[in-house]
Scaffold this motif. Structure first.
Motif, PDB file in Angstrom:
ATOM      1  N   SER A   9      34.001  40.521  43.510  1.00  0.00           N
ATOM      2  CA  SER A   9      34.310  41.917  43.815  1.00  0.00           C
ATOM      3  C   SER A   9      33.929  42.710  42.583  1.00  0.00           C
ATOM      4  O   SER A   9      34.618  42.665  41.556  1.00  0.00           O
ATOM      5  CB  SER A   9      35.796  42.100  44.133  1.00  0.00           C
ATOM      6  OG  SER A   9      36.072  43.451  44.449  1.00  0.00           O
ATOM      7  N   GLY A  10      32.783  43.385  42.651  1.00  0.00           N
ATOM      8  CA  GLY A  10      32.281  44.087  41.480  1.00  0.00           C
ATOM      9  C   GLY A  10      32.027  43.116  40.342  1.00  0.00           C
ATOM     10  O   GLY A  10      31.415  42.067  40.531  1.00  0.00           O
ATOM     11  N   LEU A  61      39.099  49.637  36.682  1.00  0.00           N
ATOM     12  CA  LEU A  61      38.691  49.030  37.951  1.00  0.00           C
ATOM     13  C   LEU A  61      39.766  49.126  39.023  1.00  0.00           C
ATOM     14  O   LEU A  61      39.477  49.348  40.198  1.00  0.00           O
ATOM     15  CB  LEU A  61      38.331  47.557  37.729  1.00  0.00           C
ATOM     16  CG  LEU A  61      37.140  47.267  36.823  1.00  0.00           C
ATOM     17  CD1 LEU A  61      37.014  45.768  36.600  1.00  0.00           C
ATOM     18  CD2 LEU A  61      35.859  47.826  37.426  1.00  0.00           C
ATOM     19  N   LEU A  76      35.055  46.234  45.163  1.00  0.00           N
ATOM     20  CA  LEU A  76      34.483  46.964  44.037  1.00  0.00           C
ATOM     21  C   LEU A  76      32.966  47.003  44.090  1.00  0.00           C
ATOM     22  O   LEU A  76      32.318  47.410  43.135  1.00  0.00           O
ATOM     23  CB  LEU A  76      34.947  46.345  42.716  1.00  0.00           C
ATOM     24  CG  LEU A  76      36.466  46.314  42.499  1.00  0.00           C
ATOM     25  CD1 LEU A  76      36.793  45.578  41.215  1.00  0.00           C
ATOM     26  CD2 LEU A  76      37.030  47.729  42.480  1.00  0.00           C
ATOM     27  N   GLY A  77      32.395  46.539  45.218  1.00  0.00           N
ATOM     28  CA  GLY A  77      30.948  46.596  45.380  1.00  0.00           C
ATOM     29  C   GLY A  77      30.246  45.371  44.805  1.00  0.00           C
ATOM     30  O   GLY A  77      30.861  44.454  44.333  1.00  0.00           O
ATOM     31  N   HIS A 107      32.674  40.567  34.095  1.00  0.00           N
ATOM     32  CA  HIS A 107      31.403  40.932  33.445  1.00  0.00           C
ATOM     33  C   HIS A 107      30.770  39.692  32.796  1.00  0.00           C
ATOM     34  O   HIS A 107      30.283  39.751  31.658  1.00  0.00           O
ATOM     35  CB  HIS A 107      31.622  42.029  32.407  1.00  0.00           C
ATOM     36  CG  HIS A 107      32.104  43.327  32.975  1.00  0.00           C
ATOM     37  ND1 HIS A 107      31.334  44.123  33.799  1.00  0.00           N
ATOM     38  CD2 HIS A 107      33.309  43.954  32.858  1.00  0.00           C
ATOM     39  CE1 HIS A 107      32.027  45.203  34.147  1.00  0.00           C
ATOM     40  NE2 HIS A 107      33.220  45.118  33.598  1.00  0.00           N
TER      41      HIS A 107
END
Length: 224
Positions: A129-130, A207, A223-224, A144
């Motif tokens: 999620s993102g 976020l 979250l893209g 990340h």
């Protein structure tokens, strides 16, 4: 994730329970088909492992009855080598996959992980999620691309939420699927886990990956 193991051979039952709990699952066990069917129908599981050669009620009938009663979570059957008729009958009754005895525990874990993942609609073991990624095979979370250090309970909470993305998960459902029956189910304990997850996954609060739906529970944001 909560699993049901129905196996009458006590040594194998203990080995399965020990291995699965070591992999982070919560495990309920039954040693005969009648007791196993009761558990299978009365409680909600993420998956079940069912031996076909059970006393009182055989495994095929257990699967058939639980499907008839609307229990659709994945089922992995255990069969004896060479009994291809049992494999076919088990799959026809509603099982999703099978493992032939004797087997390696690593195979059980891999097949279970795939079954649970597919049941949640994921083809890959990596759920994302993102910038947040959870590798359900390696039991690893990154933010990340950097590893996030989670406790076992924090990981299991996040995994269940991500497996059920877009759904609002109540505190009751979380505790029933993640924690053993003798675990302290005080809702404040679960709130601590969620708060710590938010701090680790969103240290700068940009976020907001875990939503609290007032009066209903928690949901992972897309979250893209």
């Amino acid at each position: 994730m909560r699993l049901l193991v129905i196996e009458d051979a006590s040594l194998l039952q203990q080995q399965l329970q020990r291995t699965l709990e070591g992999a982070g699952y919560v495990v309920d066990v039954a040693g005969d088909g009648r007791t196993g069917l009761y558990h299978a129908v009365e409680y909600d599981y993420d998956a079940a492992i069912i031996d076909l050669g059970l006393p009182e009620i055989d495994g095929i009938e257990v699967i058939r009855q639980m499907r008839e009663k609307g229990r659709h979570y994945p089922v992995l059957i255990l069969t004896a080598r060479g009994d291809w008729q049992d494999k076919v009958a088990g799959l026809d009754a509603g099982a999703d996959d099978y493992v032939v005895k004797p087997f390696q525990m690593e195979e059980i874990l891999a097949r279970l992980n795939a079954l649970v993942r597919r049941a949640a609609g994921y083809a890959s073991p990596v759920l994302s999620s993102g910038p947040i990624a959870l590798d359900s095979a390696a039991k690893r979370v990154t933010l990340h691309d950097a590893p996030v250090d989670l406790t076992a309970f924090e990981y299991k909470t996040l995994e269940y939420l991500m497996m059920n993305r877009d759904k609002v998960i109540s505190k009751t459902e979380l505790t029933e699927h993640l924690y053993a029956q003798d675990y302290d189910r005080d809702s404040n304990v679960l709130e601590v886990f969620v708060r710590r997850l938010r701090q680790k996954l969103d240290p700068d609060q940009s976020l907001k990956p875990i939503e609290t739906i007032r009066g209903q529970g928690y949901r992972i944001r897309d979250l893209g």
